[in-house]
Structure formats: C-alpha cells, structure tokens
Design a protein around this motif. Sequence first.
Motif, mmCIF file in Angstrom:
data_model
loop_
_atom_site.group_PDB
_atom_site.id
_atom_site.type_symbol
_atom_site.label_atom_id
_atom_site.label_comp_id
_atom_site.label_asym_id
_atom_site.label_seq_id
_atom_site.Cartn_x
_atom_site.Cartn_y
_atom_site.Cartn_z
ATOM 1 N N SER A 198 -18.838 -29.926 20.952
ATOM 2 C CA SER A 198 -18.284 -29.675 22.283
ATOM 3 C C SER A 198 -17.062 -28.770 22.235
ATOM 4 O O SER A 198 -16.373 -28.604 23.231
ATOM 5 C CB SER A 198 -17.933 -31.002 22.971
ATOM 6 O OG SER A 198 -16.910 -31.682 22.276
ATOM 7 N N PHE A 199 -16.764 -28.202 21.063
ATOM 8 C CA PHE A 199 -15.680 -27.224 20.893
ATOM 9 C C PHE A 199 -14.328 -27.758 21.345
ATOM 10 O O PHE A 199 -13.520 -27.045 21.918
ATOM 11 C CB PHE A 199 -16.034 -25.925 21.614
ATOM 12 C CG PHE A 199 -17.265 -25.267 21.065
ATOM 13 C CD1 PHE A 199 -17.183 -24.386 20.005
ATOM 14 C CD2 PHE A 199 -18.517 -25.552 21.590
ATOM 15 C CE1 PHE A 199 -18.318 -23.803 19.466
ATOM 16 C CE2 PHE A 199 -19.668 -24.972 21.069
ATOM 17 C CZ PHE A 199 -19.564 -24.089 19.994
ATOM 18 N N GLY A 200 -14.110 -29.039 21.109
ATOM 19 C CA GLY A 200 -12.826 -29.657 21.396
ATOM 20 C C GLY A 200 -12.882 -30.711 22.474
ATOM 21 O O GLY A 200 -11.998 -31.572 22.542
ATOM 22 N N GLY A 201 -13.898 -30.686 23.329
ATOM 23 C CA GLY A 201 -13.961 -31.622 24.443
ATOM 24 C C GLY A 201 -14.034 -33.074 24.012
ATOM 25 O O GLY A 201 -13.182 -33.900 24.384
ATOM 26 N N ARG A 202 -15.038 -33.419 23.213
ATOM 27 C CA ARG A 202 -15.162 -34.790 22.711
ATOM 28 C C ARG A 202 -14.365 -34.993 21.434
ATOM 29 O O ARG A 202 -13.880 -36.095 21.163
ATOM 30 C CB ARG A 202 -16.634 -35.110 22.450
ATOM 31 C CG ARG A 202 -17.478 -35.195 23.706
ATOM 32 C CD ARG A 202 -18.917 -35.425 23.338
ATOM 33 N NE ARG A 202 -19.757 -35.436 24.524
ATOM 34 C CZ ARG A 202 -21.057 -35.240 24.510
ATOM 35 N NH1 ARG A 202 -21.677 -35.009 23.357
ATOM 36 N NH2 ARG A 202 -21.762 -35.273 25.612
ATOM 37 N N VAL A 241 -21.929 -31.303 27.445
ATOM 38 C CA VAL A 241 -20.758 -30.531 27.045
ATOM 39 C C VAL A 241 -20.379 -29.569 28.163
ATOM 40 O O VAL A 241 -21.168 -28.702 28.533
ATOM 41 C CB VAL A 241 -21.037 -29.737 25.753
ATOM 42 C CG1 VAL A 241 -19.829 -28.898 25.387
ATOM 43 C CG2 VAL A 241 -21.419 -30.680 24.615
ATOM 44 N N ALA A 242 -19.180 -29.733 28.703
ATOM 45 C CA ALA A 242 -18.691 -28.842 29.756
ATOM 46 C C ALA A 242 -17.906 -27.707 29.102
ATOM 47 O O ALA A 242 -16.677 -27.760 28.985
ATOM 48 C CB ALA A 242 -17.827 -29.609 30.747
ATOM 49 N N LEU A 243 -18.617 -26.676 28.649
ATOM 50 C CA LEU A 243 -17.986 -25.618 27.869
ATOM 51 C C LEU A 243 -16.929 -24.857 28.653
ATOM 52 O O LEU A 243 -15.934 -24.394 28.100
ATOM 53 C CB LEU A 243 -19.055 -24.648 27.361
ATOM 54 C CG LEU A 243 -20.102 -25.264 26.419
ATOM 55 C CD1 LEU A 243 -21.147 -24.222 26.037
ATOM 56 C CD2 LEU A 243 -19.447 -25.819 25.164
ATOM 57 N N THR A 244 -17.128 -24.703 29.953
ATOM 58 C CA THR A 244 -16.193 -23.904 30.748
ATOM 59 C C THR A 244 -14.887 -24.648 31.035
ATOM 60 O O THR A 244 -13.953 -24.059 31.566
ATOM 61 C CB THR A 244 -16.844 -23.497 32.080
ATOM 62 O OG1 THR A 244 -17.266 -24.675 32.778
ATOM 63 C CG2 THR A 244 -18.050 -22.603 31.837
ATOM 64 N N ARG A 245 -14.827 -25.927 30.680
ATOM 65 C CA ARG A 245 -13.619 -26.708 30.971
ATOM 66 C C ARG A 245 -12.707 -26.870 29.766
ATOM 67 O O ARG A 245 -11.716 -27.590 29.834
ATOM 68 C CB ARG A 245 -14.019 -28.092 31.493
ATOM 69 C CG ARG A 245 -14.797 -28.045 32.801
ATOM 70 C CD ARG A 245 -15.172 -29.433 33.267
ATOM 71 N NE ARG A 245 -16.003 -29.382 34.471
ATOM 72 C CZ ARG A 245 -16.550 -30.458 35.038
ATOM 73 N NH1 ARG A 245 -16.358 -31.651 34.510
ATOM 74 N NH2 ARG A 245 -17.296 -30.329 36.114
ATOM 75 N N THR A 246 -13.027 -26.221 28.672
ATOM 76 C CA THR A 246 -12.190 -26.315 27.478
ATOM 77 C C THR A 246 -11.169 -25.185 27.511
ATOM 78 O O THR A 246 -11.484 -24.037 27.196
ATOM 79 C CB THR A 246 -13.058 -26.233 26.206
ATOM 80 O OG1 THR A 246 -14.051 -27.263 26.254
ATOM 81 C CG2 THR A 246 -12.213 -26.413 24.963
ATOM 82 N N VAL A 247 -9.947 -25.528 27.901
ATOM 83 C CA VAL A 247 -8.890 -24.522 28.083
ATOM 84 C C VAL A 247 -7.647 -24.977 27.318
ATOM 85 O O VAL A 247 -6.709 -25.548 27.893
ATOM 86 C CB VAL A 247 -8.565 -24.319 29.584
ATOM 87 C CG1 VAL A 247 -7.616 -23.137 29.757
ATOM 88 C CG2 VAL A 247 -9.832 -24.111 30.399
ATOM 89 N N PRO A 248 -7.595 -24.759 26.016
ATOM 90 C CA PRO A 248 -6.457 -25.213 25.217
ATOM 91 C C PRO A 248 -5.120 -24.631 25.645
ATOM 92 O O PRO A 248 -4.074 -25.272 25.442
ATOM 93 C CB PRO A 248 -6.826 -24.758 23.800
ATOM 94 C CG PRO A 248 -8.311 -24.632 23.822
ATOM 95 C CD PRO A 248 -8.660 -24.176 25.201
#
Length: 417
Positions: free
Chosen positions: A247-251, A331-338
Amino acid sequence: MAGQPLPLHRQGVLSAAAILLNGGIVVAVGAVVAGSQPLSAALLAAPLWAMAAASAVLPPATAGLLISLGLLLGLLLPYLQGRALARRYNGHAVGWSVVLRGWCCGGVVLACPATYCLLDRLAPGLVHPWTHAAPWLVVQAAAVALVLPPLANLYVQQITAADAPRVLMHATTSDLVLHGYDGMRLQARYYRPRCVATPRGLVVLTHGFGGWKEGFLNHLTLCTRSGWAVLAYDLRGHGRSQPAAVSFGGREQEDLVALWSEAQRLAAGTPLVAYGVSMGAVVVLLAGDRLPGCAALLLESPFGDLARLMRHALPAPISWCGRTLGRFAGVALTRTVPEAAPVLGCGPPLLIGWIADDRTIPAAESASVAARAPRARTLVMPHGEHLDTITWLPWRQAVIGVLAALAPATGYDGAVE
C-alpha cells in the motif's frame, strides 16, 4: 436430438468444470472470510475459474494441455523474475512466494484462451472467421499489458537473504516474529552490536519497496559499529513476512505503530530512533507522530505525494489501471501524501537525505517533504543511483552525529568498509 443425454465423456467434462467452478467460489469466499481483499481473493480463485471454462468447452486432452501450459507459463514468469532479482541483489526468492505468484499469474495467463474458447462456444460468429477474432485477441493482449505491471507492483516478488559476513562481524542476531496492526505476521531480526557491552540505543530500520531486512547491510553495519542495536523487519508482502498487497505506506505505517511497543521493550530505556529508506522513509513519516519516545527520524529519499509520483513514473493508462486495481486491493493510492504528515510540523529531530539525479524518486519529491519541515537538516548527494545515499560519507557522518547526540559515541567515523 434435443432430449438426448450427453455422451458419458462429455458428462465427465461438465462435471469436472462444475467442480472447478465451485472450487473457485469456495476459494474466493474463504479468502474474503479470512480477511483478504477482493483482488487477492479473485487472483487466488482465477486459475480454477479459467480451468473450469476450458474444461467445459474443450475436449479433455486439449483442455488438459492448455491448462498445463498456462500454469507452467504462469509459474515460469515469477520464477524468472525472482531469479533475476536474486542474482542482482545477492538474495534468493522465497519459494512459497514464487509458487503463490505463479498460481495467480497462471490464472491471468489462462484467462485469455479460456475467454476465447467461451466466445467460440457461446457466440461463434464473433470469433469465426479468424478475421473476426483479431479484435478480441488485441483487446485481451492490451488488457494483459495494462494489468500485469500494476499487479507486479501491488504484489511484489518476495526476496530474502542470509546476513552478509561483514554484518555478522559487528553484530549478533536473533529472530523475532512480530505482528502488524491487523495481526499480519511480520518477520524481524534483532542485531546486537559487538563493540559495546550494552547497546547505546535502538534503531528501528524500515526498508523500501521490494526490499527485505537483511538487504540493507550498509545501514546495519553503520548503526552497529556506532554501538546501536537494530530492529529490522520485513514489511508486509516482503521478505519472509505474510503475503499482502503493498500500500506504499498506507497500511505499513500502522504496522510500524503496532510493532513500536516491541521496539520499546528491546530498547530497555535507551534512546529509540526510526530510520526509513525510500518507501520505508514514507512509512516512518506517516507514523512518526505516533511513535512514543522516538528521539529522531532518519529519512532517505522519501516521496511527497504518491499520486504525483505515479503520474511521473507511469504512462497514463497503466497509472489509471494501477489506481483501479489498488481500490480492489483495498489500497487508496491517491491518499498517500507524506508531505502532509503531522510529524513534519512538530516532533523529534529530522535528518533527510536524497540524491539530486535520482531516477526512481525525483529529487523534487524529497525536497517537497523537506520544505514542510523547517527544523529538518537536509543533505543532497550530487550523483548516484537510488538507495546510494548510505554510501555517501557526508550522509553517514550526519547519521553518526545524530546517534552521538543521543548517546555516547564509539569513535567510529563512518568510513565505508
């Protein structure tokens, strides 16, 4: 005649198709009940459904040959990919991961001929003569070309390795099994430095996309030679940890928060530092405000906005397909905004480094993160490949400086072995 029963061999074929069809339903439902996301469940069941379609419309011998070739090709693709990655990074592919990926990939491969066979039976005018079949074959080829790249990035080839001899020169190791926020099994390893009787502190190391805990030997040696213990772990869907969609950071951020209590226990009152590399830096950023007692954050090459990075790195159709598949994978990819992470505004000391000509994560992405944290110290390596920051002496000395500010130094100057 209309009322005449089917020949016995055809009844057997239909019976096999029904068994396979129902088996696929059972697998899909069971996977969902066990907590798998819809995409994972569909991938597990797809080979059975494709085999059911082939068995229903082809003679037994032809169906058996098609199924055997499809599953063999499906297994061959992840095997070759894993072999190439293992050679490149001196690791080896996790066997059960190759088989699992091969099974799911076999379903994708079989879906194309199975769909064609069904059309041939249900609507022969669409695929006969061969000129009519061409559009369907083009559509299927395009679908596979769009689907396979995002799938390979959502479900990565899991690689592992033995510890490098130079890591073991400076540390003893012990293995741990940790659990993520939802109970997912995460394999971890504790590295205790040999150069001191009692570790100065503990660094929790989070690797990047497609990595594994033993693969970051420069980080392990730098920290242990500085007298610090390291808790390194395989992210979900990586290394020897339980398979899952990335999930590129989400989970993954929630997993870091969940295992932090074990890190506190291992630290036994000494300073705790969170160190993240690439996607691992994003995990640390997103979780940073929920890591009690964390004394510093060390970040290499984080990205600032996943949707922006995807638009930069992928052609528009594949990017759109990836976002769509991500939704089915939960996975909500568009919501990963570090770059919007709360810890950038306030929190422990921050050290951020990146590479000016990085082709994987552009320098502008890491700079956008640093711009949101006025207190951060930043270092930019002029030239190098992605993940090369740890080989750059100014960065190594900066890391040692952060650790020395928290606990007595061992005198190690950061020289690369």
